[in-house]
Write a protein that holds these residues in place. Structure first.
Motif, PDB file in Angstrom:
ATOM      1  N   TYR A   1       0.212   7.737  -2.384  1.00 45.80           N
ATOM      2  CA  TYR A   1      -0.906   7.758  -3.327  1.00 45.80           C
ATOM      3  C   TYR A   1      -2.220   7.281  -2.712  1.00 45.80           C
ATOM      4  O   TYR A   1      -3.271   7.375  -3.336  1.00 45.80           O
TER       5      TYR A   1
ATOM      6  N   SER B   1       4.090  -4.475  -7.079  1.00 47.14           N
ATOM      7  CA  SER B   1       5.462  -4.079  -7.359  1.00 47.14           C
ATOM      8  C   SER B   1       6.149  -5.227  -8.091  1.00 47.14           C
ATOM      9  O   SER B   1       6.164  -6.356  -7.604  1.00 47.14           O
TER      10      SER B   1
ATOM     11  N   LEU C   1      -0.058   1.095  -9.651  1.00 52.61           N
ATOM     12  CA  LEU C   1      -1.087   1.484  -8.689  1.00 52.61           C
ATOM     13  C   LEU C   1      -2.414   0.855  -9.075  1.00 52.61           C
ATOM     14  O   LEU C   1      -2.751   0.773 -10.256  1.00 52.61           O
TER      15      LEU C   1
ATOM     16  N   LYS D   1      -3.132   4.217  -2.269  1.00 54.91           N
ATOM     17  CA  LYS D   1      -3.615   3.127  -3.120  1.00 54.91           C
ATOM     18  C   LYS D   1      -2.737   1.894  -2.911  1.00 54.91           C
ATOM     19  O   LYS D   1      -1.551   2.016  -2.610  1.00 54.91           O
ATOM     20  N   HIS D   2      -3.345   0.748  -3.096  1.00 53.06           N
ATOM     21  CA  HIS D   2      -2.582  -0.491  -3.110  1.00 53.06           C
ATOM     22  C   HIS D   2      -1.855  -0.566  -4.455  1.00 53.06           C
ATOM     23  O   HIS D   2      -2.251   0.080  -5.416  1.00 53.06           O
ATOM     24  N   TYR D   3      -0.806  -1.385  -4.489  1.00 52.80           N
ATOM     25  CA  TYR D   3      -0.093  -1.546  -5.749  1.00 52.80           C
ATOM     26  C   TYR D   3       0.543  -2.924  -5.850  1.00 52.80           C
ATOM     27  O   TYR D   3       0.718  -3.613  -4.860  1.00 52.80           O
TER      28      TYR D   3
ATOM     29  N   TYR E   1       0.844  -1.188   0.000  1.00 52.30           N
ATOM     30  CA  TYR E   1       0.000   0.000   0.000  1.00 52.30           C
ATOM     31  C   TYR E   1       0.880   1.238   0.000  1.00 52.30           C
ATOM     32  O   TYR E   1       1.828   1.347   0.785  1.00 52.30           O
ATOM     33  N   SER E   2       0.587   2.177  -0.885  1.00 45.66           N
ATOM     34  CA  SER E   2       1.328   3.429  -0.961  1.00 45.66           C
ATOM     35  C   SER E   2       0.633   4.485  -0.115  1.00 45.66           C
ATOM     36  O   SER E   2      -0.507   4.864  -0.397  1.00 45.66           O
TER      37      SER E   2
ATOM     38  N   ASP F   1      -6.347   1.225  -8.836  1.00 47.74           N
ATOM     39  CA  ASP F   1      -7.467   2.123  -8.561  1.00 47.74           C
ATOM     40  C   ASP F   1      -8.673   1.255  -8.244  1.00 47.74           C
ATOM     41  O   ASP F   1      -9.226   0.588  -9.119  1.00 47.74           O
TER      42      ASP F   1
END
Length: 118
Positions: free
Chosen positions: A61, A67, A91, A63-65, A57-58, A93
């Motif tokens: 931002y 990597s 990312l 938001k989850h992502y 999670y960022s 959404d």
């Protein structure tokens, strides 16, 4: 409950369901070669025991992502590098459809860069 399940259990709905669906798709994309471990408190996916990608999670931002390892070699405009050396992130959404096809294509690209001993 195992540690990986606990990681997802701590995430609020509807994000939890979205990430569990993504997790399932990643694992099903190559069930003989992709495994899941918990490293640094995060769910990591490995391809033939080599790092492939992880979820996080960022805070920046909000938001989850996903990597991707060897992300520095990926050429997708949707990915962000932000000073990382080997990784790029995608990312997620939660208000839009999950880009499953893109994620699976990126995973296949990363697999090409992973050196596995025969």
């Amino acid at each position: 409950m195992n540690p990986i399940q606990e990681y997802f259990y701590r995430i609020e709905e509807p994000d939890r369901s979205t990430l569990l669906f993504l997790r399932k798709k990643i694992l099903e994309s190559d069930p003989d070669n992709i495994t899941e471990t918990l490293s640094f408190g995060l769910p990591f996916f490995k391809y033939k025991k080599k790092m492939l990608c992880y979820l996080y999670y960022s805070k920046k931002y909000k938001k989850h992502y996903v990597s991707f390892y060897h992300g520095d070699r990926l050429n997708a405009p949707e990915l962000l590098q932000e000073g990382r050396k080997k990784f790029k992130i995608l990312l997620i959404d939660m208000d839009k459809d999950l880009p499953i096809q893109l994620i699976l294509e990126l995973l296949n690209e990363v697999k090409k860069f992973i050196k596995v001993k025969p």
